[in-house]
Design an enzyme around this catalytic site. Structure first.
Site, mmCIF file in Angstrom:
data_model
loop_
_atom_site.group_PDB
_atom_site.id
_atom_site.type_symbol
_atom_site.label_atom_id
_atom_site.label_comp_id
_atom_site.label_asym_id
_atom_site.label_seq_id
_atom_site.Cartn_x
_atom_site.Cartn_y
_atom_site.Cartn_z
ATOM 1 N N LYS A 116 0.816 -1.217 0.000
ATOM 2 C CA LYS A 116 0.000 0.000 0.000
ATOM 3 C C LYS A 116 0.845 1.261 0.000
ATOM 4 C CE LYS A 116 -3.970 -2.095 1.998
ATOM 5 N NZ LYS A 116 -5.238 -1.863 2.635
ATOM 6 N N GLY A 165 -8.380 -7.080 3.985
ATOM 7 C CA GLY A 165 -9.431 -7.559 4.880
ATOM 8 C C GLY A 165 -9.495 -6.805 6.205
ATOM 9 N N LYS A 202 -4.415 9.950 7.982
ATOM 10 C CA LYS A 202 -5.448 10.680 8.704
ATOM 11 C C LYS A 202 -6.688 9.782 8.755
ATOM 12 C CE LYS A 202 -7.538 14.398 10.253
ATOM 13 N NZ LYS A 202 -7.135 14.817 11.598
ATOM 14 N N LEU A 204 -10.345 9.464 8.608
ATOM 15 C CA LEU A 204 -11.474 10.305 8.217
ATOM 16 C C LEU A 204 -12.689 9.880 9.041
ATOM 17 C CD1 LEU A 204 -10.901 10.338 4.357
ATOM 18 C CD2 LEU A 204 -10.152 12.006 6.026
ATOM 19 N N LYS A 238 -16.959 -5.274 3.486
ATOM 20 C CA LYS A 238 -18.173 -4.785 2.823
ATOM 21 C C LYS A 238 -19.297 -5.821 2.924
ATOM 22 C CE LYS A 238 -15.014 -2.795 -0.483
ATOM 23 N NZ LYS A 238 -14.296 -3.051 -1.743
ATOM 24 N N ASN A 290 -7.177 -2.601 -6.106
ATOM 25 C CA ASN A 290 -7.265 -4.061 -6.181
ATOM 26 C C ASN A 290 -7.046 -4.468 -7.627
ATOM 27 O OD1 ASN A 290 -9.846 -4.068 -3.700
ATOM 28 N ND2 ASN A 290 -7.706 -4.562 -3.429
ATOM 29 N N ARG A 292 -7.594 -7.110 -9.387
ATOM 30 C CA ARG A 292 -8.303 -8.374 -9.642
ATOM 31 C C ARG A 292 -9.785 -8.084 -9.767
ATOM 32 N NH1 ARG A 292 -10.921 -8.324 -4.859
ATOM 33 N NH2 ARG A 292 -9.756 -7.531 -3.102
ATOM 34 N N VAL A 295 -15.507 -8.950 -5.483
ATOM 35 C CA VAL A 295 -16.764 -9.623 -5.105
ATOM 36 C C VAL A 295 -17.966 -8.859 -5.680
ATOM 37 C CG1 VAL A 295 -18.206 -10.322 -3.142
ATOM 38 C CG2 VAL A 295 -15.711 -10.423 -2.937
ATOM 39 N N ARG A 338 -24.375 -9.239 0.352
ATOM 40 C CA ARG A 338 -23.527 -10.432 0.513
ATOM 41 C C ARG A 338 -24.141 -11.304 1.598
ATOM 42 N NH1 ARG A 338 -17.130 -8.866 0.505
ATOM 43 N NH2 ARG A 338 -17.231 -7.193 -1.037
HETATM 44 P P1 ADP Z 1 -8.041 -3.463 3.488
HETATM 45 O O1 ADP Z 1 -7.186 -3.674 2.270
HETATM 46 O O2 ADP Z 1 -7.487 -4.077 4.722
HETATM 47 O O3 ADP Z 1 -9.478 -3.799 3.235
HETATM 48 P P2 ADP Z 1 -8.476 -0.606 2.966
HETATM 49 O O4 ADP Z 1 -7.371 0.366 2.834
HETATM 50 O O5 ADP Z 1 -9.168 -1.020 1.705
HETATM 51 O O6 ADP Z 1 -7.964 -1.888 3.774
HETATM 52 O O7 ADP Z 1 -9.562 -0.036 3.944
HETATM 53 C C1 ADP Z 1 -10.676 -0.805 4.344
HETATM 54 C C2 ADP Z 1 -11.719 0.074 4.971
HETATM 55 O O8 ADP Z 1 -11.152 0.707 6.146
HETATM 56 C C3 ADP Z 1 -12.208 1.232 4.095
HETATM 57 O O9 ADP Z 1 -13.229 0.840 3.215
HETATM 58 C C4 ADP Z 1 -12.689 2.170 5.158
HETATM 59 O O10 ADP Z 1 -13.921 1.731 5.683
HETATM 60 C C5 ADP Z 1 -11.663 2.028 6.271
HETATM 61 N N1 ADP Z 1 -10.555 3.018 6.121
HETATM 62 C C6 ADP Z 1 -9.414 2.853 5.425
HETATM 63 N N2 ADP Z 1 -8.645 3.970 5.476
HETATM 64 C C7 ADP Z 1 -9.312 4.864 6.231
HETATM 65 C C8 ADP Z 1 -9.052 6.219 6.668
HETATM 66 N N3 ADP Z 1 -7.951 6.873 6.338
HETATM 67 N N4 ADP Z 1 -10.004 6.832 7.452
HETATM 68 C C9 ADP Z 1 -11.136 6.188 7.797
HETATM 69 N N5 ADP Z 1 -11.421 4.920 7.432
HETATM 70 C C10 ADP Z 1 -10.548 4.244 6.659
#
Ligand code: ADP
Length: 453
Positions: A116, A165, A202, A204, A238, A290, A292, A295, A338
């Site tokens: 990442k 995940g 940060k 959010l 999700k 992603n 790939r 889902v 889902r």
């Molecule tokens: P993973 O690959 O582990 O699923 P992601 O980076 O896709 O991680 O983040 C998964 C979820 O975590 C996002 O959909 C969101 O709900 C939450 N999230 C990720 N980054 C932030 C952030 N900077 N602030 C608030 N929520 C976040």
């Protein structure tokens, strides 16, 4: 065109891939673990081959076993689906080196996006907006960590560089929690990904999760198949997704799509991919890509009429797209629920034998599922057992159709989260589109409070 496709996955997505391959007149090979010989696609593929015991490490994650299966069955391509080896650059590399078409981008793109930190760095350089953060791995020195967190401003989110995940994530509200949370996140990341590198972003407080689907052929044509809202999540996983994301202006959309298309063109991206963003105060912040199929791809298929897996297979066979961005029209609204075999409140998996499976039907209803009556859900894998997708000309009509679809669904013998979906689809904030990624957490808190009054 690919002649014989090996499907390196299981469950609903393996079945979905098999159907797309068959529609393109390809021969199909199923690989399965000892626990999965009764899977529907194993019965329906032209050939099937057992690649190891139930433990995924020894079967679906076993690269030599899968490549040997491709070799002995004479397959010329491998589709990795999602999860398992789908974002494993070594697998893509070894498959390609062994002479197979890997249905996905190149190993080097997977590697860049799989980390990442490098993904964010790359996207930043390509002009994609990202969340303010540490701009690299967090150092080990506690004073340096504090300085970085202070610069970002609390609350701060610690994330695993190799993450997936939702693992290895910790929200930190103040300086006193910082050190401990970093250590916890590192430990979790090490256990899950054998890599304890973490970074900070940060946190959010009220964003929506909005993602963009892209598709690229091998001739530099990148198209954008629109966006999805995936804000309804439980522990970063999700559970409901929609296309298109509601409430975006045409200008926000076209700017976002152009940013994603440009970035993919510059990366020489190939195949299907998703750029994930958080959206708050009218700003998009890239969080990850992603590389790939996802889902939730069916909701995009429902509103565009494009079979994404067929296009993946065509593109990776070396065919150029026979459509351009201008040909892509978005029609109506689609929602996916889902369905997991799990306790709806504790979320603990509920494997077992399905005594009755009665899927919903009707206009605009699609069910992607490997279930059948008397199928035994093994306990070794993910609890996703079905995806119900409802299409309507408006968001509200899609919600109405989904309510009816859920009411008609019968899955007897195991616990499922259908009751949770029913409650969400009747929730006024959800109906009004008043949702952020924290919706479900607040929803559960509210339910507990109401129950105790
Ligand atoms: P993973 O690959 O582990 O699923 P992601 O980076 O896709 O991680 O983040 C998964 C979820 O975590 C996002 O959909 C969101 O709900 C939450 N999230 C990720 N980054 C932030 C952030 N900077 N602030 C608030 N929520 C976040």
């Amino acid at each position: 065109m690919i002649r014989k496709l090996l499907i390196a996955n299981r469950g609903e997505i393996a079945l979905r891939i098999m159907r797309a391959a068959k529609a393109l007149n390809m021969q199909t090979v199923a690989v399965h673990s000892k626990a999965d010989s009764e899977l529907l696609h194993v019965r329906l593929c032209d050939e099937s081959i057992c690649i190891g015991p139930a433990n995924p490490q020894q079967s679906y994650l076993n690269i030599p076993a899968i490549l040997s299966a491709a070799e002995v069955t004479g397959a010329d391509a491998i589709h990795p689906g999602y999860g398992f080896l789908s974002e494993n650059a070594t697998f893509a590399e070894q498959a390609t080196q062994s002479g197979f078409i890997f249905v996905g981008p190149t190993a080097s793109t997977i590697r860049t996006m799989g980390d990442k930190i490098t993904a964010i760095e790359t996207m930043n350089k390509l002009g994609v907006p990202t969340v303010p953060g540490s701009n690299g791995p967090l150092p080990n020195n506690p004073d340096d960590q504090k300085k970085i967190a202070q610069r970002i401003g609390y609350p701060v989110l610690i994330k695993a560089s190799a993450g997936g995940g939702g693992k290895g994530m910790r929200v930190v509200h103040n300086e006193y929690q910082l050190r401990e949370s970093i250590l916890e996140a590192k430990k979790e990341a090490k256990n899950a990904f054998m890599n304890d590198e973490v970074y900070a972003e940060k946190f959010l407080t009220r964003p929506r999760h909005i993602e963009v689907q892209v598709l690229a052929d091998q001739y530099g044509h990148v198209v954008c198949l629109g966006d999805r809202d995936c804000s309804i999540q439980r522990r970063q996983q999700k559970i409901i997704e929609e296309a298109q994301a509601f409430g975006l202006t045409q200008q926000q959309r076209s700017e976002l799509y152009q940013i994603c298309i440009n970035a993919c063109e510059k990366m020489n991206y190939e195949g299907a991919g998703t750029l994930e963003f958080l959206f708050q105060d009218s700003q998009f912040y890239f969080i990850e890509m992603n590389t790939r199929i996802q889902v939730e791809h069916p909701v995009t298929e429902m509103v565009t009429g494009i079979d994404i897996i067929k296009e993946q297979l065509r593109a990776q066979s070396g065919e150029a797209f026979n459509f351009t961005q201008e040909d892509i029209q978005f029609r109506g609204h689609a929602i996916e629920c889902r369905i997991n075999a799990e306790d709806p409140t504790t979320m603990l998996p509920s494997p077992g034998t399905v005594r009755i499976f009665h899927p919903p039907q009707g206009f605009g209803i699609r069910v992607d599922s490997h279930l059948y009556t008397s199928y035994k859900i093994p306990h070794h894998y993910d609890s996703l057992i079905a995806k119900i997708i409802a299409f309507g000309d408006t968001r509200f009509s899609a919600i109405q159709s989904m309510r009816q679809a859920l009411a008609e669904t019968v899955i007897d013998g195991v616990k499922t989260n259908i009751s949770l979906h029913k409650k969400i689809l009747n929730d006024q904030s959800f109906i009004d589109g008043n949702t952020t990624i924290h919706f479900l957490k607040d929803f559960f808190t509210l339910q507990k409070e109401t129950a105790s009054v």
